[in-house]
Design an enzyme around this catalytic site. Structure first.
Site, short mmCIF file in Angstrom:
data_model
loop_
_atom_site.label_atom_id
_atom_site.label_comp_id
_atom_site.label_asym_id
_atom_site.label_seq_id
_atom_site.Cartn_x
_atom_site.Cartn_y
_atom_site.Cartn_z
N GLU A 33 9.24 16.27 14.92
CA GLU A 33 9.72 16.31 13.52
C GLU A 33 8.87 17.43 12.89
OE1 GLU A 33 8.60 12.56 11.93
OE2 GLU A 33 10.40 12.35 10.95
N LYS A 51 0.86 -1.11 0.03
CA LYS A 51 0.09 -0.12 0.32
C LYS A 51 0.79 1.13 -0.10
CE LYS A 51 -1.81 3.14 1.96
NZ LYS A 51 -1.60 4.70 1.35
N GLU A 104 9.06 1.31 11.15
CA GLU A 104 10.07 2.41 10.78
C GLU A 104 9.54 3.77 10.88
OE1 GLU A 104 13.24 1.78 10.13
OE2 GLU A 104 13.42 -0.12 9.48
N CYS A 107 13.23 10.89 7.02
CA CYS A 107 12.95 10.48 8.53
C CYS A 107 14.45 10.65 9.17
CB CYS A 107 12.70 8.97 8.53
SG CYS A 107 13.66 7.98 7.61
P1 NAD Z 1 2.01 8.68 7.51
O1 NAD Z 1 2.07 7.86 8.77
O2 NAD Z 1 0.79 9.70 7.43
O3 NAD Z 1 1.79 7.66 6.24
C1 NAD Z 1 2.76 6.45 6.04
C2 NAD Z 1 1.57 5.61 5.15
O4 NAD Z 1 0.74 5.10 6.06
C3 NAD Z 1 1.06 6.19 3.76
O5 NAD Z 1 0.83 5.03 2.98
C4 NAD Z 1 -0.53 6.19 4.37
O6 NAD Z 1 -1.39 6.35 3.45
C5 NAD Z 1 -0.69 5.10 5.34
N1 NAD Z 1 -1.56 5.40 6.53
C6 NAD Z 1 -2.09 6.33 6.98
N2 NAD Z 1 -3.12 6.17 7.72
C7 NAD Z 1 -3.08 4.53 7.87
C8 NAD Z 1 -4.05 3.99 8.76
N3 NAD Z 1 -4.85 4.32 9.47
N4 NAD Z 1 -3.68 2.54 8.59
C9 NAD Z 1 -2.90 2.18 7.60
N5 NAD Z 1 -2.08 2.82 6.91
C10 NAD Z 1 -2.12 4.41 7.00
O7 NAD Z 1 3.48 9.35 7.16
P2 NAD Z 1 3.91 10.23 5.90
O8 NAD Z 1 3.31 11.60 6.24
O9 NAD Z 1 3.56 9.57 4.59
O10 NAD Z 1 5.24 10.01 6.13
C11 NAD Z 1 5.97 10.71 6.88
C12 NAD Z 1 6.46 10.03 8.25
O11 NAD Z 1 7.11 8.83 7.99
C13 NAD Z 1 7.73 11.10 9.15
O12 NAD Z 1 7.30 10.84 10.20
C14 NAD Z 1 8.85 10.10 8.56
O13 NAD Z 1 9.76 10.09 9.71
C15 NAD Z 1 8.33 8.76 8.65
N6 NAD Z 1 9.68 7.98 7.80
C16 NAD Z 1 10.19 6.98 8.50
C17 NAD Z 1 10.91 6.34 7.77
C18 NAD Z 1 12.01 5.42 8.44
O14 NAD Z 1 12.73 4.62 7.75
N7 NAD Z 1 12.18 5.44 9.60
C19 NAD Z 1 11.58 6.63 6.37
C20 NAD Z 1 10.55 7.62 5.74
C21 NAD Z 1 9.52 8.36 6.49
#
Ligand code: NAD
Length: 478
Positions: free
Chosen positions: A379, A171, A246, A280
């Site tokens: 963040e 997804k 992650e 991240c």
């Molecule tokens: P997000 O958590 O909003 O979304 C991430 C994914 O989760 C998307 O595909 C989104 O559609 C999905 N999602 C949202 N709500 C959901 C739910 N209720 N159930 C299942 N899936 C759901 O994050 P974002 O804004 O897309 O990304 C930014 C965040 O990701 C930051 O906090 C960043 O630090 C983190 N990040 C971490 C890493 C790592 O490797 N540690 C890498 C990249 C990004």
């Protein structure tokens, strides 16, 4: 119109609904993806299960490795195309988008080599017994991917899962998913059996939630925000489904007075401006030993003023942010800085060629940020670097560890003993000494502690997360 990719076929969502994709460089709609739902996830999980029990189970490690290698080569052949897709989707400058496509090919190359090297142990036990362990795949793994590095995060997560013998339902983020739909087509082209790799697009609270809840998903790899990570963990806990999380970071870059500043400066800047700070592992806190605080900020300020932000095709230091709400998030943090009288040292510049309707943000250097302020604790996920002084190792460690996160840290010092002391005392998944990120090598296990998550991806270590261990004890006597 972009369709889901299930069982090696493009499929519309059963909802009949779509989501408009905006180009971050000008805010205009440029494509539509499927707004999928639980029924689409169910179809993908069924296809994956059939593949896992059928065609996929007939492949041994050598054959699986060859398939992954073929995909790596195909990705390399399509580097220009994938770079262009990612650039449009995420607003990345050309060099960054190309680096991501190159890393994607490298992930599949690395994990291709791992497929036939995964083995268990034999364990000495009572007389008359032979005991061995087998590393077995979970089965159908679910992968929830964010928008900031779609190709890289897909590569590390799906590459590892496939190498370990799993099949995948992915997804991607609703903001950026087109490169992954293309990679799934490439996988089919090079001979992946139908159902081994399935992509279902849509909103997180709809299709992401359906994926996390589906009883046919045997392991979830989630990369995203700590807030959604908590939800995924809770949902998965109900059916005791293992999860790798992650999550985010507020990573420190720690500079001691004996550091080689000529080497440190470009790395410090890159660590916060790469991908416009939407990383991240961004080095978003700068901790500087008091005696060099002023001269370092002076040099850094001049370098920030020279940074340029503009349309991805101009390939400047930064492209736009992903969407308007992300831009607003950065503005909110910066207006909080003003209210708290946190001084701004310098800002880069958005070039005149950048359309007004794009989501551009100048990189900003702030100083004397109080360690307890939300700018130093949360963040921003944008190009904002928060500097603060420290005196001595103990205070540096206290500041470094003084947030809810623990993903990455960088330490700059010429003192060899201090390098080891700092590496030991910092609580994070990775520590970099006299560099930041080590070029992001796919070989290096990656993941966090505390609110940055748990479990590891990348490197051989990821294969532990993507397998389960079976102990076999044979009583043969004698
Ligand atoms: P997000 O958590 O909003 O979304 C991430 C994914 O989760 C998307 O595909 C989104 O559609 C999905 N999602 C949202 N709500 C959901 C739910 N209720 N159930 C299942 N899936 C759901 O994050 P974002 O804004 O897309 O990304 C930014 C965040 O990701 C930051 O906090 C960043 O630090 C983190 N990040 C971490 C890493 C790592 O490797 N540690 C890498 C990249 C990004």
């Amino acid at each position: 119109m972009h369709l889901n990719f299930i069982a090696n076929q493009t499929r519309p969502s059963s909802s009949g609904q779509t989501i408009a994709m905006l180009d971050p460089s000008d805010g205009q709609v440029f494509a539509h993806i499927q707004r999928s739902n639980a029924a689409d996830i169910d179809g993908a999980v069924q296809a994956a299960r059939q593949c896992f029990e059928g065609a996929w189970s007939k492949l041994d490690g050598v054959e699986r490795g060859r398939l992954l290698m073929r995909l790596s080569r195909r990705i390399s052949e399509c580097l220009d195309e994938l770079t262009a897709i990612e650039q449009r989707d995420c607003g990345k400058p050309t060099r960054q988008a190309r680096a991501d496509a190159t890393a994607l090919a490298r992930y599949f190359e690395f994990y291709a080599g791992a497929c036939d090297k995964l083995h268990g142990d034999t364990i000495p036990y009572l007389n008359g017994y032979s005991v061995l362990t087998w590393r077995e795949p979970h089965g159908v793994t679910g992968h929830v991917i964010p928008w900031n590095y779609p190709m890289q995060i897909f590569g590390r997560s799906v590459g590892g899962a496939l190498a370990a013998g799993n099949v995948c339902v992915v997804k991607p983020a609703e903001d950026a998913c087109l490169s992954l739909l293309r990679v799934a087509e490439l996988a089919a082209e090079v001979g992946f059996p139908a159902g081994a790799l399935n992509i279902v697009t849509g909103y997180g609270h709809e299709v992401g939630d359906a994926l996390a809840r589906h009883p046919g998903i045997d392991h979830i790899s989630f990369t995203g925000s700590p807030t959604v990570g908590t939800v995924i963990q809770q949902v998965a806990a109900v059916r005791h489904c293992p999860v790798t999380l992650e999550l985010g970071g507020k990573s420190p870059q720690i500079v001691f007075a004996d550091a080689d500043l000529d080497a440190a400066l470009p790395a410090i800047i890159n660590a916060i401006v790469q991908n416009a700070g939407q990383t991240c592992s961004a080095g978003s806190r700068l901790l500087v030993e008091q005696t060099i605080y002023e001269p370092l900020l002076e040099r850094l300020g001049a370098a920030f003023e020279a940074l340029r932000v503009g349309p991805p095709s101009m390939d400047l230091d930064l492209g736009p942010l992903i969407r308007q709400s992300q831009q607003q998030r950065v503005w909110d943090f910066l207006s909080d800085a003003q209210v708290a009288h946190i001084p701004m040292v310098a800002q880069g510049r958005v070039v005149d060629e950048a359309p007004e309707s794009g989501f551009y943000q100048a990189p900003t250097l702030l100083r004397d940020v109080p360690p307890e302020h939300r700018l130093a604790q949360q963040e921003v996920f944008g190009p904002v670097l928060c500097a603060m002084p420290f005196q001595g190792e103990d205070q540096a460690v206290a500041l470094a560890n003084g947030t809810p996160f623990g993903l990455v840290a960088g330490v700059w010092t010429a003192d060899g003993a201090r390098q080891f002391r700092m590496a030991r005392r910092i609580r994070s998944g990775q520590v970099f000494i006299n560099n930041y990120g080590a070029g992001g090598g796919v070989e290096l296990p990656f993941g966090g502690v505390k609110s940055s998550g748990y479990g590891r991806e990348k490197g051989f270590e990821a294969l532990q997360s993507f397998t389960t261990l079976k102990t076999v004890a044979i009583k043969h006597g004698g």
